[in-house]
Design a protein around this motif. Structure first.
Motif, short mmCIF file in Angstrom:
data_model
loop_
_atom_site.label_atom_id
_atom_site.label_comp_id
_atom_site.label_asym_id
_atom_site.label_seq_id
_atom_site.Cartn_x
_atom_site.Cartn_y
_atom_site.Cartn_z
N TYR A 85 17.27 8.25 5.85
CA TYR A 85 18.32 7.56 5.12
C TYR A 85 19.70 8.17 5.37
CZ TYR A 85 18.27 11.53 1.92
OH TYR A 85 18.35 12.79 1.38
N GLN A 86 20.72 7.41 4.99
CA GLN A 86 22.09 7.90 5.00
C GLN A 86 22.49 8.28 3.57
OE1 GLN A 86 25.06 5.82 7.53
NE2 GLN A 86 23.53 4.19 7.68
N ASN A 87 23.21 9.39 3.46
CA ASN A 87 23.77 9.80 2.17
C ASN A 87 25.23 9.33 2.14
OD1 ASN A 87 24.91 11.13 -0.03
ND2 ASN A 87 23.64 12.95 0.24
N PHE A 88 25.43 8.11 1.68
CA PHE A 88 26.75 7.48 1.81
C PHE A 88 27.83 8.19 1.00
CE2 PHE A 88 23.77 4.17 3.06
CZ PHE A 88 24.37 3.69 4.22
N SER A 142 30.37 7.64 11.04
CA SER A 142 29.12 6.98 11.43
C SER A 142 27.97 7.96 11.53
CB SER A 142 29.31 6.28 12.78
OG SER A 142 28.13 5.60 13.16
N THR A 143 26.79 7.46 11.17
CA THR A 143 25.57 8.17 11.48
C THR A 143 25.18 7.86 12.92
OG1 THR A 143 23.40 8.75 10.59
CG2 THR A 143 23.87 6.40 10.83
N ASN A 144 24.20 8.59 13.45
CA ASN A 144 23.69 8.32 14.79
C ASN A 144 22.42 7.48 14.65
OD1 ASN A 144 22.29 8.50 17.33
ND2 ASN A 144 23.56 10.27 17.84
N PHE A 145 22.55 6.19 14.96
CA PHE A 145 21.44 5.27 14.74
C PHE A 145 20.30 5.49 15.73
CE2 PHE A 145 24.90 3.22 12.51
CZ PHE A 145 24.28 2.82 11.34
N GLU A 146 20.61 5.98 16.92
CA GLU A 146 19.54 6.27 17.87
C GLU A 146 18.68 7.43 17.37
OE1 GLU A 146 21.07 6.85 21.77
OE2 GLU A 146 21.92 4.83 21.92
N VAL A 147 19.32 8.43 16.79
CA VAL A 147 18.57 9.55 16.21
C VAL A 147 17.73 9.07 15.03
CG1 VAL A 147 18.80 11.72 14.92
CG2 VAL A 147 20.19 11.33 16.96
N MET A 148 18.30 8.17 14.23
CA MET A 148 17.56 7.63 13.08
C MET A 148 16.27 6.95 13.53
SD MET A 148 18.85 4.94 10.13
CE MET A 148 19.95 6.09 9.33
N GLY A 149 16.35 6.15 14.58
CA GLY A 149 15.17 5.47 15.09
C GLY A 149 14.13 6.45 15.63
N PRO A 209 0.84 -1.21 0.00
CA PRO A 209 0.00 0.00 0.00
C PRO A 209 0.87 1.25 0.00
CG PRO A 209 -0.79 -1.59 1.62
CD PRO A 209 0.52 -2.11 1.13
N VAL A 210 0.75 2.05 -1.02
CA VAL A 210 1.69 3.14 -1.28
C VAL A 210 1.77 4.14 -0.13
CG1 VAL A 210 -0.03 4.53 -2.51
CG2 VAL A 210 2.41 4.86 -2.98
N ASN A 211 0.67 4.37 0.58
CA ASN A 211 0.65 5.36 1.65
C ASN A 211 1.15 4.84 2.99
OD1 ASN A 211 -0.41 7.48 0.04
ND2 ASN A 211 -2.46 6.58 0.23
N ASP A 212 1.49 3.56 3.04
CA ASP A 212 1.87 2.95 4.32
C ASP A 212 3.35 2.55 4.38
OD1 ASP A 212 -0.77 3.16 5.11
OD2 ASP A 212 -1.30 1.17 4.37
N VAL A 213 4.13 2.91 3.37
CA VAL A 213 5.52 2.44 3.27
C VAL A 213 6.51 3.54 3.66
CG1 VAL A 213 7.29 1.58 1.68
CG2 VAL A 213 4.94 0.78 1.47
N TYR A 214 7.54 3.14 4.42
CA TYR A 214 8.64 4.03 4.79
C TYR A 214 9.95 3.31 4.48
CZ TYR A 214 5.19 6.77 7.35
OH TYR A 214 4.09 7.53 7.69
N ILE A 215 10.90 4.04 3.90
CA ILE A 215 12.20 3.48 3.55
C ILE A 215 13.22 3.88 4.61
CG2 ILE A 215 14.01 3.34 1.80
CD1 ILE A 215 11.29 2.14 0.99
N LEU A 216 14.08 2.94 4.97
CA LEU A 216 15.03 3.16 6.06
C LEU A 216 16.46 2.86 5.62
CD1 LEU A 216 15.35 3.88 9.09
CD2 LEU A 216 14.96 1.47 9.60
N ASP A 217 17.37 3.74 6.00
CA ASP A 217 18.83 3.57 5.87
C ASP A 217 19.35 3.84 4.47
OD1 ASP A 217 21.29 3.18 7.14
OD2 ASP A 217 21.39 1.10 6.45
N GLN A 218 18.95 3.05 3.48
CA GLN A 218 19.36 3.30 2.10
C GLN A 218 18.13 3.56 1.24
OE1 GLN A 218 22.35 0.83 0.12
NE2 GLN A 218 22.64 -0.29 2.03
N THR A 219 18.26 4.53 0.35
CA THR A 219 17.20 4.76 -0.62
C THR A 219 17.86 4.93 -1.98
OG1 THR A 219 15.19 6.01 -1.12
CG2 THR A 219 17.11 7.27 -0.33
#
Length: 332
Positions: free
Chosen positions: A181-184, A298-305, A160-170
């Motif tokens: 996401y992270q901008n590697f 490193s990114t801050n994974f706690e902030v990401m969550g 369902p298009v309105n229910d999806v979230y992308i995490l970490d890499q896009t």
């Protein structure tokens, strides 16, 4: 039909009234696990509702895990736990210490009355597809780590298009979905730039990049930095059987390779931070103390969550870049 009731001019959408009455029926013990609900057609006829209205109500109850459907037979009570307002499907690539920090932070910030089911695809495309196919329609939200899997976007777009979230890499194929996401490319370039004064004392920069799990952006950002500032560099797919030369700096995404490099250096009696250098990717508590401190990007994974949880709770549809930093220690 006595379970479901609809009132006109109540100020509550009729699909929500269906949900509320089913919840009430469960709470009062009138509906128990295994009971069959009235068919969509019966509810439509009884209350002069459109099929879409009833289907919307049943779909939400299904996503919350309260009912389930048997094709050709109807809808049945699956769970009497009506306090769960959201069921979240969380698909990680793998579990490690920094992903665990992300997960725990997300749980701490997503609030109550939420059920989070976590799954892992381990960079396996068929597993990725099966997990998504099996979950489709059974959750209120879908959080996906697509990593660099081919055809990931095609599979994700079945949800369902309105229910999806992308995490970490896009990637550009997923630009229509909200993401944290992270901008590697940018992160590794900026990290190396911040440490350039220390890198200048070394002769050569070497990235260990197997290319299976690692984001391609790491390699691109590394190449761009070395090219822009005329650093001699090399990219290798594995460290096995390699001798470390004095004046080399190793940029290491994988912690397995990090251990291998440190072990090899000890065998060669090389001093970390003077004879050779290390920049590791992703911060962990252990890297603060190993060899008197390992430098990390490193990114801050706690902030990401936390950011992800807030985005879902507030219903925001944004693409948010989670910042990264260089943590300079003894290894550089």
């Amino acid at each position: 039909m006595k379970i479901i009731s609809i009132q006109n001019n109540l100020g509550v959408p009729k699909y929500k009234q269906i949900i509320i009455t089913v919840e009430k029926g469960i709470e009062e013990g009138k509906l128990v696990k295994g009971d069959k609900l009235p068919s969509i057609n019966k509810v439509c006829l009884e209350f002069s509702l459109s099929r879409d209205t009833v289907l919307l109500a049943y779909d939400e109850l299904k996503k919350r895990g309260i009912i389930y459907a048997i094709p050709g037979k109807g809808y049945y009570i699956k769970s009497v736990e009506v306090t769960i307002k959201q069921r979240i499907f969380l698909l990680f690539d793998e579990l490690n210490i920094f992903k665990e920090d992300l997960y725990n932070s997300f749980l701490e910030n997503i609030g109550t009355n939420v059920q989070v089911d976590i799954f892992f695809h381990h960079f396996n495309a068929p597993v990725f597809q099966k997990l998504i196919n099996d979950s489709n329609g059974n959750y209120t939200k879908y959080i996906i780590m697509p990593t660099n899997l081919t055809q990931a976007a095609t599979v994700i777009k079945t949800l369902p298009v309105n229910d999806v979230y992308i995490l970490d890499q896009t990637n550009p194929e997923l630009k229509s979905f909200p993401a944290v996401y992270q901008n590697f490319v940018k992160d590794i370039y900026d990290g190396l730039l911040k440490g350039k004064s220390r890198l200048n004392k070394y002769k050569k920069l070497i990235m260990i990049f197997p290319g299976f799990r690692e984001p391609l952006g790491m390699k691109i950002g590394f190449e761009n930095f070395c090219s822009d500032f005329a650093f001699d560099y090399e990219i290798i797919t594995e460290f096995k059987n390699r001798e470390i030369n004095k004046g080399e700096v190793y940029i290491i995404p994988s912690d397995r390779d990090l251990v291998s490099v440190i072990e090899k250096a000890k065998m060669q009696n090389l001093q970390l931070g003077s004879d050779y250098g290390i920049i590791s990717y992703n911060e962990t508590p252990l890297k603060k103390v190993v060899e008197n401190g390992i430098t990390t990007i490193s990114t801050n994974f706690e902030v990401m969550g936390k950011v992800l949880a807030q985005m879902i709770l507030k219903g925001k549809k944004e693409q948010i870049e989670n910042k990264s930093a260089l943590n300079v220690r003894n290894s550089l």
